[in-house]
Design an enzyme around this catalytic site. Structure first.
Site, mmCIF file in Angstrom:
data_model
loop_
_atom_site.group_PDB
_atom_site.id
_atom_site.type_symbol
_atom_site.label_atom_id
_atom_site.label_comp_id
_atom_site.label_asym_id
_atom_site.label_seq_id
_atom_site.Cartn_x
_atom_site.Cartn_y
_atom_site.Cartn_z
ATOM 1 N N LEU A 205 0.832 -1.218 0.000
ATOM 2 C CA LEU A 205 0.000 0.000 0.000
ATOM 3 C C LEU A 205 0.861 1.260 0.000
ATOM 4 O O LEU A 205 0.484 2.273 -0.593
ATOM 5 C CB LEU A 205 -0.958 0.003 1.196
ATOM 6 C CG LEU A 205 -1.971 -1.134 1.261
ATOM 7 C CD1 LEU A 205 -3.042 -0.835 2.303
ATOM 8 C CD2 LEU A 205 -2.609 -1.388 -0.085
ATOM 9 N N TYR B 247 -3.779 -10.194 15.222
ATOM 10 C CA TYR B 247 -3.626 -9.096 14.259
ATOM 11 C C TYR B 247 -4.877 -8.200 14.273
ATOM 12 O O TYR B 247 -4.774 -6.963 14.353
ATOM 13 C CB TYR B 247 -3.402 -9.700 12.869
ATOM 14 C CG TYR B 247 -3.547 -8.751 11.719
ATOM 15 C CD1 TYR B 247 -2.590 -7.765 11.468
ATOM 16 C CD2 TYR B 247 -4.645 -8.831 10.854
ATOM 17 C CE1 TYR B 247 -2.734 -6.893 10.386
ATOM 18 C CE2 TYR B 247 -4.790 -7.972 9.781
ATOM 19 C CZ TYR B 247 -3.833 -7.003 9.554
ATOM 20 O OH TYR B 247 -3.969 -6.136 8.493
ATOM 21 N N SER C 25 1.361 -7.106 8.583
ATOM 22 C CA SER C 25 0.076 -6.948 7.907
ATOM 23 C C SER C 25 -0.759 -8.222 7.866
ATOM 24 O O SER C 25 -1.716 -8.309 7.091
ATOM 25 C CB SER C 25 0.310 -6.419 6.489
ATOM 26 O OG SER C 25 1.176 -7.275 5.789
ATOM 27 N N LEU D 165 9.679 1.753 13.737
ATOM 28 C CA LEU D 165 8.711 2.530 14.512
ATOM 29 C C LEU D 165 8.774 2.215 16.004
ATOM 30 O O LEU D 165 8.151 2.915 16.804
ATOM 31 C CB LEU D 165 7.290 2.277 13.988
ATOM 32 C CG LEU D 165 7.006 2.755 12.554
ATOM 33 C CD1 LEU D 165 5.640 2.243 12.082
ATOM 34 C CD2 LEU D 165 7.048 4.281 12.463
ATOM 35 N N LYS E 69 -5.668 -4.098 15.488
ATOM 36 C CA LYS E 69 -6.369 -3.051 14.734
ATOM 37 C C LYS E 69 -7.466 -2.408 15.596
ATOM 38 O O LYS E 69 -7.702 -1.205 15.528
ATOM 39 C CB LYS E 69 -6.953 -3.636 13.445
ATOM 40 C CG LYS E 69 -5.901 -4.156 12.457
ATOM 41 C CD LYS E 69 -4.883 -3.077 12.073
ATOM 42 C CE LYS E 69 -3.930 -3.534 10.992
ATOM 43 N NZ LYS E 69 -2.890 -2.541 10.661
#
Ligand code: NAI
Ligand code: 15L
Length: 264
Positions: free
Chosen positions: A13, A134, A73, A50, A138
């Site tokens: 992306l 995962y 991801s 990060l 989110k």
């Protein structure tokens, strides 16, 4: 709002946005822990992780917006998701608080609501039903967005992305597909809107089969232009149908909902 930081810029992306926003954005700062192609005009490339808060504080300096894509991801070990997604996303929001409070796009996922059944069409108030650790990460990212908006006024949009790839490759993606073009235009709409508050939008194109309702996000003025339908014959020929009660067919999250716990 055209000075943007993109995290996860080396990924699928990130690459789509780097190409799609070139010429529209005034400046793109591109971060990933992996190597990226060298900077072009009006770009800066910063390789780094990060999990390094000092680095993230440098990254968010002087930007109007952050498109936060950087994370593992798909399903993985808890330790890997803890570092990459939980820690990294906290660093992005808190660095934004300590800087000029840039508007944040959080790349959430359909896997935050992956354990809903496919007969149930979901709108903005659908309860979370993550289908994986995962997916839980989110849910956490979306909650951080709410907290940083309520307490500090940092605007954010969580996009519950379906499946953003060049084309749909299985039957499920005939409903979940988000075309790269529609994704780029969604990002432009988010950074062109006068206000977004703390919002959530489902990331899917104008597919014939619809599991998610985006009417609450019409204020963004974004209208998907593409549809998975033109790929239907090709996809159906390549992917035989399964029984409706197969867990990979029963739930929005597909295979993520069907498989066991990653670390077992
Ligand atoms: P990707 O795996 O191709 O790219 C993610 C990038 O993030 C990678 O280049 C990776 O090196 C980087 N990254 C991971 N942890 C990092 C860290 N700690 N520090 C710096 N960089 C780090 O994934 P893709 O498909 O581009 O997805 C981007 C985002 O959108 C992810 O957050 C993903 O969960 C989300 N998403 C994507 C969907 C899709 O259909 N492509 C669907 C739903 C959500
Ligand atoms: C996601 O969240 C993943 O990042 C992506 O690789 C796909 O698996 C997508 O969901 C999907 O559900 O198709």
């Amino acid at each position: 709002m055209r000075r943007l930081l993109i995290t996860g810029a080396a990924g699928g992306l990130g690459t789509i946005l780097r190409e799609g926003l070139a010429g529209w954005a005034d400046f793109l700062r591109l971060n990933d822990r992996e190597e990226m192609p060298a900077a072009g005009p009006n770009e800066e490339v910063v390789q780094g992780d990060l999990t390094d808060f000092d680095l993230v504080k440098e990254l968010v300096k002087d930007v109007d917006g952050i498109v936060h894509l950087g994370s593992i991801s798909r399903e993985n070990t808890f330790e890997n998701i803890l570092d990459s997604s939980f820690r990294g996303t906290y660093h992005v929001f808190d660095a934004a608080r300590q800087a000029a409070k840039p508007r944040i796009v959080f790349a959430s996922s359909n896997h935050a609501i992956g354990f809903h059944r496919r007969e149930d069409n979901l709108g903005k108030d659908a309860p979370y039903r993550p289908d994986s650790i995962y997916g839980v990460s989110k849910v956490y990212g979306e909650s951080l967005g709410q907290y940083y908006f309520d307490k500090f006024g940092i605007e954010s949009v969580s996009i519950r992305i379906g499946s953003c790839f060049p084309e749909p490759v299985d039957r499920r993606m005939l409903a979940t597909w988000l075309s790269p073009r529609d994704f780029v235009e969604m990002i432009k709409a988010i950074y062109s809107a006068p206000r977004v508050g703390c919002s959530m939008i489902y990331g899917m194109s104008d597919n014939r089969e619809q599991w998610w309702d985006n009417s609450h996000a019409s204020f963004l003025g974004w209208r998907p232009q593409d549809s998975a339908e033109r790929f239907r014959a090709k996809v159906e020929a390549a992917d035989p149908p399964r029984h409706w009660d197969d867990p990979a067919v029963r739930y929005h999250g597909g295979a993520f909902a069907a498989v066991g716990h990653f670390e077992d």
